[in-house]
Write a protein that holds these residues in place. Structure first.
Motif, PDB file in Angstrom:
ATOM      1  N   THR A 206       0.808  -1.270  -0.175  1.00  0.00           N
ATOM      2  CA  THR A 206      -0.108   0.136   0.035  1.00  0.00           C
ATOM      3  C   THR A 206       0.888   1.294   0.100  1.00  0.00           C
ATOM      4  OG1 THR A 206      -0.167   0.400   2.403  1.00  0.00           O
ATOM      5  CG2 THR A 206      -1.556  -1.094   1.276  1.00  0.00           C
ATOM      6  N   GLN A 207       0.326   2.492  -0.322  1.00  0.00           N
ATOM      7  CA  GLN A 207       1.003   3.530  -0.367  1.00  0.00           C
ATOM      8  C   GLN A 207       1.422   3.997   1.062  1.00  0.00           C
ATOM      9  OE1 GLN A 207       2.456   5.361  -2.928  1.00  0.00           O
ATOM     10  NE2 GLN A 207       1.600   3.749  -4.077  1.00  0.00           N
ATOM     11  N   GLU A 208       0.379   3.655   2.026  1.00  0.00           N
ATOM     12  CA  GLU A 208       0.674   4.167   3.593  1.00  0.00           C
ATOM     13  C   GLU A 208       1.902   3.344   4.122  1.00  0.00           C
ATOM     14  OE1 GLU A 208      -3.381   5.180   2.215  1.00  0.00           O
ATOM     15  OE2 GLU A 208      -2.265   2.931   2.028  1.00  0.00           O
ATOM     16  N   GLU A 209       2.112   2.176   3.513  1.00  0.00           N
ATOM     17  CA  GLU A 209       3.417   1.448   3.742  1.00  0.00           C
ATOM     18  C   GLU A 209       4.625   1.873   3.277  1.00  0.00           C
ATOM     19  OE1 GLU A 209       1.189  -3.190   4.564  1.00  0.00           O
ATOM     20  OE2 GLU A 209       1.983  -2.383   2.460  1.00  0.00           O
ATOM     21  N   ILE A 210       4.609   2.421   2.023  1.00  0.00           N
ATOM     22  CA  ILE A 210       5.354   3.258   1.419  1.00  0.00           C
ATOM     23  C   ILE A 210       5.863   4.149   2.061  1.00  0.00           C
ATOM     24  CG2 ILE A 210       6.229   4.494  -0.790  1.00  0.00           C
ATOM     25  CD1 ILE A 210       6.622   1.582  -1.254  1.00  0.00           C
ATOM     26  N   GLY A 211       4.709   5.060   2.446  1.00  0.00           N
ATOM     27  CA  GLY A 211       5.150   6.320   3.301  1.00  0.00           C
ATOM     28  C   GLY A 211       6.002   6.056   4.638  1.00  0.00           C
ATOM     29  N   ARG A 212       5.567   5.028   5.436  1.00  0.00           N
ATOM     30  CA  ARG A 212       6.037   4.417   6.446  1.00  0.00           C
ATOM     31  C   ARG A 212       7.688   4.227   6.305  1.00  0.00           C
ATOM     32  NH1 ARG A 212       1.190   2.371   7.724  1.00  0.00           N
ATOM     33  NH2 ARG A 212       1.647   0.240   7.097  1.00  0.00           N
ATOM     34  N   ALA A 213       7.901   3.529   4.958  1.00  0.00           N
ATOM     35  CA  ALA A 213       9.249   3.065   4.656  1.00  0.00           C
ATOM     36  C   ALA A 213      10.009   4.209   4.552  1.00  0.00           C
ATOM     37  CB  ALA A 213       9.403   2.118   3.538  1.00  0.00           C
ATOM     38  N   ILE A 214       9.549   5.367   3.981  1.00  0.00           N
ATOM     39  CA  ILE A 214      10.327   6.584   3.565  1.00  0.00           C
ATOM     40  C   ILE A 214      10.652   7.168   5.037  1.00  0.00           C
ATOM     41  CG2 ILE A 214      10.325   9.015   2.590  1.00  0.00           C
ATOM     42  CD1 ILE A 214       8.313   7.600   0.512  1.00  0.00           C
ATOM     43  N   GLN A 215       9.549   7.350   5.948  1.00  0.00           N
ATOM     44  CA  GLN A 215       9.907   7.835   7.180  1.00  0.00           C
ATOM     45  C   GLN A 215      10.892   7.366   8.060  1.00  0.00           C
ATOM     46  OE1 GLN A 215       5.671   8.105   8.860  1.00  0.00           O
ATOM     47  NE2 GLN A 215       5.128   9.690   7.546  1.00  0.00           N
ATOM     48  N   ASP A 216      10.915   6.026   7.927  1.00  0.00           N
ATOM     49  CA  ASP A 216      11.723   5.209   8.913  1.00  0.00           C
ATOM     50  C   ASP A 216      13.038   5.139   8.223  1.00  0.00           C
ATOM     51  OD1 ASP A 216       9.690   3.968   9.991  1.00  0.00           O
ATOM     52  OD2 ASP A 216       9.641   2.259   9.148  1.00  0.00           O
ATOM     53  N   TYR A 217      13.368   5.469   6.837  1.00  0.00           N
ATOM     54  CA  TYR A 217      14.536   5.687   6.256  1.00  0.00           C
ATOM     55  C   TYR A 217      15.000   7.019   6.719  1.00  0.00           C
ATOM     56  CZ  TYR A 217      18.324   6.486   3.017  1.00  0.00           C
ATOM     57  OH  TYR A 217      19.664   6.609   2.389  1.00  0.00           O
ATOM     58  N   GLU A 218      14.137   7.967   6.764  1.00  0.00           N
ATOM     59  CA  GLU A 218      14.767   9.355   7.141  1.00  0.00           C
ATOM     60  C   GLU A 218      14.933   9.617   8.487  1.00  0.00           C
ATOM     61  OE1 GLU A 218      11.318  11.686   5.665  1.00  0.00           O
ATOM     62  OE2 GLU A 218      12.200  11.903   3.471  1.00  0.00           O
ATOM     63  N   ARG A 219      14.454   9.050   9.334  1.00  0.00           N
ATOM     64  CA  ARG A 219      14.750   8.857  10.713  1.00  0.00           C
ATOM     65  C   ARG A 219      15.873   7.891  11.296  1.00  0.00           C
ATOM     66  NH1 ARG A 219       9.045   7.738  11.549  1.00  0.00           N
ATOM     67  NH2 ARG A 219       9.441   5.835  12.292  1.00  0.00           N
ATOM     68  N   GLY A 220      16.481   7.105  10.108  1.00  0.00           N
ATOM     69  CA  GLY A 220      17.507   6.390  10.238  1.00  0.00           C
ATOM     70  C   GLY A 220      17.102   4.874  11.048  1.00  0.00           C
TER      71      GLY A 220
END
Length: 292
Positions: free
Chosen positions: A274-288
């Motif tokens: 889902t796009q929501e899961e993509i958003g979480r992946a991006i956030q997780d990466y940006e937060r390290g």
């Protein structure tokens, strides 16, 4: 073709749905490659996502490589035909894969890795395949398989055909050969097939599996239709693939896997449902914490 040493097809030959042609592209730190699946090709190729054919004529051309970058939600399979590639990731995995070897990485919940060319001179040539993971496995612990050339079994057939079995099972008569990569979620078949001039081969495919044939080089007929180098045949219904080498002989990948039948959401190095899961992946990466 009157020159073919053909085998009698004992199964219904799979039809070709369409033929895809590799398009020039670049990735990593400017590495030149040909991409033959990519985002637009994901539809209808489940569970396959992308195939890159990358090469460089000299070490200087490839030196930039693929510096550290993230992945989540799928598997990458890097197969070196010439030259070498060094894999390093945040988990401490490190492997130098040389010609004939494979790096099979399960990104799972997250991997940050680099893939850097390692050769003193001469040509580099490799292929990287992306295979999707089922929803239940997208956030599993990442894993890495280092498969040097010497652990990958091969069948040398009477008609001069050689079949390297990277994953799955290839049956030559009563002697099935099981590939080096095992325990993969989509039960893939990954074969490197070399056919001399005039040789033919039948490859059975499990019922319901998506099957592809990618021509690395030479001249090849797939289910009676001619492929050019860097073209991929997307197979449809049937029980097996008929391969026949034309005047120059051929080298090809035969790929098949169990479709997942799940929605695909893709953004750069992330493949989720889902796009929501993509958003979480991006956030997780940006937060390290993508790979925490």
């Amino acid at each position: 073709m009157s020159t073919m040493t053909t085998q009698t097809m004992t199964t219904q030959t799979m039809t070709i749905e369409r033929i895809l042609t590799a398009m020039p592209a670049s990735d990593g730190d400017g590495v030149k490659l040909h991409r033959i699946v990519g985002p637009e090709g994901m539809r209808g190729l489940d569970p396959f996502l992308l195939l890159d054919d990358f090469s460089a004529e000299t070490a200087d051309e490839a030196i930039a490589g693929f510096p550290a970058h993230p992945h989540r939600g799928f598997e990458t399979v890097t197969y070196m035909l010439e030259g070498g590639m060094l894999h390093e990731d945040h988990l401490g995995h490190r492997g130098l894969i040389l010609a004939g070897g494979v790096q099979w990485m399960t990104a799972g919940r997250g991997v940050i890795h680099s893939e850097m060319p390692r050769q003193d001179g001469g040509r580099m040539h490799g292929l990287q395949l992306w295979i999707n993971l089922p929803a239940k496995d997208k956030l599993i612990a990442p894993a890495y398989r280092h498969l040097p050339a010497e652990v990958i079994p091969a069948a040398n057939l009477a008609n001069g055909v050689q079949v390297k079995v990277i994953a799955g099972v290839f049956a030559d008569g009563e002697t099935p050969i099981t590939g080096a990569a095992r325990g993969i979620a989509t039960d893939p078949l990954y074969l490197d097939v070399r056919l001399p001039v005039g040789a033919a081969l039948e490859v059975p495919i499990p019922e319901g599996y998506r099957a592809l044939v990618y021509l690395i080089g030479g001249q090849l007929e797939v289910s009676g239709q001619r492929l050019a180098a860097r073209q991929m045949a997307v197979l449809g219904t049937g029980e097996g693939i008929g391969l026949e080498a034309a005047e120059a002989g051929a080298r090809a990948l035969v790929l098949a896997a169990r479709p997942l039948g799940e929605p695909v959401a893709h953004y750069g190095p992330f493949v989720m449902n889902t796009q929501e899961e993509i958003g979480r992946a991006i956030q997780d990466y940006e937060r390290g914490c993508l790979a925490a």
